[in-house]
Enzyme design. Structure first.
Site, PDB file in Angstrom:
ATOM      1  N   HIS A  12      -5.277  13.658  -4.374  1.00  0.00           N
ATOM      2  CA  HIS A  12      -4.008  13.317  -3.715  1.00  0.00           C
ATOM      3  C   HIS A  12      -4.198  12.174  -2.718  1.00  0.00           C
ATOM      4  CE1 HIS A  12      -0.477  13.538  -1.188  1.00  0.00           C
ATOM      5  NE2 HIS A  12      -1.185  13.998  -0.168  1.00  0.00           N
ATOM      6  N   HIS A  50      -5.299  10.949   5.777  1.00  0.00           N
ATOM      7  CA  HIS A  50      -4.077  11.454   6.431  1.00  0.00           C
ATOM      8  C   HIS A  50      -3.992  12.973   6.525  1.00  0.00           C
ATOM      9  CE1 HIS A  50      -2.498  11.843   2.269  1.00  0.00           C
ATOM     10  NE2 HIS A  50      -1.620  12.682   2.775  1.00  0.00           N
ATOM     11  N   ASP A  51      -4.688  13.693   5.662  1.00  0.00           N
ATOM     12  CA  ASP A  51      -4.611  15.160   5.724  1.00  0.00           C
ATOM     13  C   ASP A  51      -5.878  15.790   6.305  1.00  0.00           C
ATOM     14  OD1 ASP A  51      -1.999  15.702   4.766  1.00  0.00           O
ATOM     15  OD2 ASP A  51      -2.629  15.324   2.703  1.00  0.00           O
ATOM     16  N   GLU A  87      -5.090  17.913   9.621  1.00  0.00           N
ATOM     17  CA  GLU A  87      -4.254  19.079   9.300  1.00  0.00           C
ATOM     18  C   GLU A  87      -5.015  20.111   8.460  1.00  0.00           C
ATOM     19  OE1 GLU A  87      -0.213  17.843   8.637  1.00  0.00           O
ATOM     20  OE2 GLU A  87       0.074  19.435   7.173  1.00  0.00           O
ATOM     21  N   ASP A  88      -5.857  19.640   7.546  1.00  0.00           N
ATOM     22  CA  ASP A  88      -6.497  20.564   6.613  1.00  0.00           C
ATOM     23  C   ASP A  88      -7.894  21.012   7.040  1.00  0.00           C
ATOM     24  OD1 ASP A  88      -4.245  20.452   5.137  1.00  0.00           O
ATOM     25  OD2 ASP A  88      -5.042  19.182   3.545  1.00  0.00           O
ATOM     26  N   ASP A 120       2.857   9.203   0.801  1.00  0.00           N
ATOM     27  CA  ASP A 120       2.536  10.633   0.717  1.00  0.00           C
ATOM     28  C   ASP A 120       3.645  11.379  -0.035  1.00  0.00           C
ATOM     29  OD1 ASP A 120       1.120  13.009   1.297  1.00  0.00           O
ATOM     30  OD2 ASP A 120       2.173  13.277   3.196  1.00  0.00           O
TER      31      ASP A 120
HETATM   32 ZN    ZN Z   1      -0.618  14.308   1.872  1.00  0.00          ZN
END
Ligand code: ZN
Length: 189
Positions: A38, A62-63, A66-67, A128
């Site tokens: 992704h 970008h993630d 958050e992840d 995204d």
């Molecule tokens: Zn994403």
């Protein structure tokens, strides 16, 4: 030996960094693709539509904040800034939802905050959403019924409305992707 290509080296360092952070993460779709697919897609979309290099790097990363929130040592904006610079870290922070908030609140905040984002953040968030819409249409998460997928696509469209204007060719790609997703869902109804 030729001089190393600093731009390519930095991009690949970010790709490797993202692959390590997401090493055990999978996409929600039925085929459970590696999550890094992704972020590579998001970065590719940005690169193909003339986004600045910091936005492409942020697309790869970008993630990651958050992840990694459940990791023993969650990744911080400060660490990303040290590795890739303040501009990239700031973009990633702009693209990071506050997971302490309920999902519906986070979704509403994305719609509300979109128009106030920087141009680079608008491009990143649009890329995204394009990647996510493709996935929702083609390989929906297990357990997502038709209504939930339609709701998601509609919400992505409301966020995107506030992200447009920074990059016309990306805006056009979003519109085409949105229409394709809605057409596909209508055919399945
Ligand atoms: Zn994403």
């Amino acid at each position: 030996m030729e001089r190393p290509d600093q731009g390519a080296a930095r991009l690949l360092r970010a790709a490797t960094f993202a692959a390590q952070v997401h090493a055990t993460h999978r996409r929600k779709g039925a085929s459970a693709e590696p999550y890094v697919n992704h972020v590579l897609e998001v970065a590719q979309i940005l690169a193909e539509h003339g986004a600045p290099e910091d936005a492409i790097i942020a697309g790869l990363l970008h993630d990651t904040i958050e992840d990694s929130d459940k990791d023993p040592e969650p990744l911080t904006q400060a660490r990303l800034a040290a590795e890739f610079g303040e501009a990239v870290a700031g973009l990633v922070a702009e693209a990071t939802d506050d997971k302490s908030l309920p999902k519906e609140v986070r979704k509403a905040l994305q719609v509300k905050h979109a128009p106030g984002c920087s141009a680079a953040a608008k491009m990143l968030k649009l890329a995204d959403k394009i990647s996510n819409l493709r996935a929702i249409a083609a390989a929906p998460p297990a357990g997502w019924d038709h209504a939930r997928r339609v709701e998601y696509v509609g919400w992505a469209g409301r966020v995107a409305a506030g992200l447009k204007g920074a990059n016309p060719s990306l805006d056009a790609l979003f519109d085409a992707t949105y229409r394709a997703a809605m057409t596909r869902l209508a055919e399945e109804a």
